[in-house]
Motif scaffolding. Structure first.
Motif, PDB file in Angstrom:
ATOM      1  N   PRO A  35       0.826  -1.201   0.000  1.00  0.00           N
ATOM      2  CA  PRO A  35       0.000   0.000   0.000  1.00  0.00           C
ATOM      3  C   PRO A  35       0.867   1.260   0.000  1.00  0.00           C
ATOM      4  CG  PRO A  35       0.018  -0.998   2.183  1.00  0.00           C
ATOM      5  CD  PRO A  35       0.675  -1.965   1.258  1.00  0.00           C
ATOM      6  N   THR A  36       0.347   2.302  -0.646  1.00  0.00           N
ATOM      7  CA  THR A  36       1.046   3.584  -0.665  1.00  0.00           C
ATOM      8  C   THR A  36       0.952   4.236   0.712  1.00  0.00           C
ATOM      9  OG1 THR A  36       0.388   3.840  -2.969  1.00  0.00           O
ATOM     10  CG2 THR A  36       1.139   5.823  -1.832  1.00  0.00           C
ATOM     11  N   ARG A  37       1.980   4.972   1.096  1.00  0.00           N
ATOM     12  CA  ARG A  37       1.960   5.700   2.356  1.00  0.00           C
ATOM     13  C   ARG A  37       2.241   7.166   2.060  1.00  0.00           C
ATOM     14  NH1 ARG A  37      -0.351   1.983   3.879  1.00  0.00           N
ATOM     15  NH2 ARG A  37       0.198   0.422   5.438  1.00  0.00           N
ATOM     16  N   GLY A  38       1.488   8.050   2.701  1.00  0.00           N
ATOM     17  CA  GLY A  38       1.741   9.462   2.456  1.00  0.00           C
ATOM     18  C   GLY A  38       0.789  10.344   3.238  1.00  0.00           C
ATOM     19  N   MET A  39       0.892  11.640   2.978  1.00  0.00           N
ATOM     20  CA  MET A  39       0.059  12.635   3.645  1.00  0.00           C
ATOM     21  C   MET A  39      -0.157  13.795   2.692  1.00  0.00           C
ATOM     22  SD  MET A  39       0.684  14.625   7.283  1.00  0.00           S
ATOM     23  CE  MET A  39       2.112  15.566   6.716  1.00  0.00           C
ATOM     24  N   ASN A  53      -4.013   1.256  -4.176  1.00  0.00           N
ATOM     25  CA  ASN A  53      -3.680   0.347  -3.070  1.00  0.00           C
ATOM     26  C   ASN A  53      -3.947   0.926  -1.687  1.00  0.00           C
ATOM     27  OD1 ASN A  53      -2.517  -1.603  -4.955  1.00  0.00           O
ATOM     28  ND2 ASN A  53      -0.819  -0.151  -5.137  1.00  0.00           N
ATOM     29  N   VAL A  54      -4.768   1.982  -1.610  1.00  0.00           N
ATOM     30  CA  VAL A  54      -5.138   2.571  -0.322  1.00  0.00           C
ATOM     31  C   VAL A  54      -6.607   2.271  -0.041  1.00  0.00           C
ATOM     32  CG1 VAL A  54      -5.476   4.738   0.945  1.00  0.00           C
ATOM     33  CG2 VAL A  54      -3.392   4.381  -0.413  1.00  0.00           C
ATOM     34  N   ILE A  57      -8.109   5.757   5.244  1.00  0.00           N
ATOM     35  CA  ILE A  57      -7.463   7.054   5.412  1.00  0.00           C
ATOM     36  C   ILE A  57      -7.836   7.639   6.772  1.00  0.00           C
ATOM     37  CG2 ILE A  57      -7.320   7.615   2.959  1.00  0.00           C
ATOM     38  CD1 ILE A  57      -9.869   9.247   3.228  1.00  0.00           C
ATOM     39  N   LYS A  58      -6.965   8.507   7.278  1.00  0.00           N
ATOM     40  CA  LYS A  58      -7.238   9.261   8.504  1.00  0.00           C
ATOM     41  C   LYS A  58      -7.333  10.725   8.125  1.00  0.00           C
ATOM     42  CE  LYS A  58      -5.169  10.694  12.904  1.00  0.00           C
ATOM     43  NZ  LYS A  58      -3.943  10.611  13.757  1.00  0.00           N
ATOM     44  N   GLU A 205      -4.094  11.475   5.905  1.00  0.00           N
ATOM     45  CA  GLU A 205      -2.986  10.532   6.025  1.00  0.00           C
ATOM     46  C   GLU A 205      -3.437   9.176   5.526  1.00  0.00           C
ATOM     47  OE1 GLU A 205      -0.817  11.061   9.978  1.00  0.00           O
ATOM     48  OE2 GLU A 205      -2.675  12.194  10.328  1.00  0.00           O
ATOM     49  N   TYR A 206      -2.534   8.476   4.836  1.00  0.00           N
ATOM     50  CA  TYR A 206      -2.888   7.169   4.275  1.00  0.00           C
ATOM     51  C   TYR A 206      -1.669   6.274   4.236  1.00  0.00           C
ATOM     52  CZ  TYR A 206      -1.225   9.757   0.172  1.00  0.00           C
ATOM     53  OH  TYR A 206      -0.515  10.525  -0.702  1.00  0.00           O
TER      54      TYR A 206
END
Length: 206
Positions: A35-39, A53-54, A57-58, A205-206
């Motif tokens: 999964p992708t990670r980012g903000m 792939n997400v 989310i927050k 955020e994810y």
């Protein structure tokens, strides 16, 4: 070789009696994409598109801070009184289950002008909302202006009201700050025209 089942995976299996063995019905693909990670930080209105792939989310939203009241010099003794501080914006957070490619509208609450309330920040229109603070009142010959109320609680899994302003000092927002910018903070009152509050923010955020 590459495993068909990994730790923590939920899968279906069937027993092949003729071959006397179990068969995995939903094997892992040849290449597993993490999964992708980012903000993503929104300081203006916009649209958030869920990346590939997400699936969760927050979201954190902060409402706009309010403007301060106007102060002045009153009385024969030239007494100076400050305007009331503006209230801080509320904060709301929510975890959202989603799918890649889904889009959500993002609105950022503006900072309130002199004596005016801050705007509401939102994600997905009503999924997450964070109201802005209320404006401080003007000073008068009787004393300093009163502080404005903090933003009331909005919608989300976690909702926190903004702090109220007081005579002269603006209320804060217990939200997101970056590089010295206090998003959603109420303006401080002075003896001149009341300043504007700080705009809100939305962080995904994810």
């Amino acid at each position: 070789g590459t495993p068909n089942i990994i730790s923590g995976m939920v899968t279906e299996i069937a027993y092949n009696a003729a071959a006397a063995k179990f068969v995995v019905l939903n094997q892992l693909p040849a290449v597993v994409t993490p999964p992708t990670r980012g903000m993503q930080v929104f300081t203006t209105n916009g649209t958030f598109t869920v990346p590939s792939n997400v699936y969760a989310i927050k979201v954190s939203c902060v409402g706009g801070g309010a403007g301060a009241g106007t102060g002045g010099v009153f009385g024969g003794d030239s007494i100076e009184y400050a305007g009331g501080g503006g209230g801080g914006g509320a904060v709301s957070q929510k975890f959202i289950q989603t799918t890649p490619g889904t889009t959500y509208s993002v609105a950022i609450g503006s900072g309130g002008a002199t004596g005016s309330s801050g705007g509401t920040s939102s994600f997905g229109i009503t999924l997450v909302t964070a109201p802005g603070g209320s404006g401080g009142t003007n000073a008068s010959g009787g004393g300093a202006g009163a502080g404005g109320a903090g933003g009331v609680v909005g919608t989300g899994d976690l909702t926190i009201a903004g702090a109220a302003g007081v005579a002269q000092f603006g209320g804060y927002s217990p939200g997101f700050s970056s590089a010295g910018t206090l998003y959603g903070g109420g303006a401080n009152g002075t003896i001149t025209t009341g300043a504007s509050g700080n705009a809100g923010v939305c962080v995904v955020e994810y």
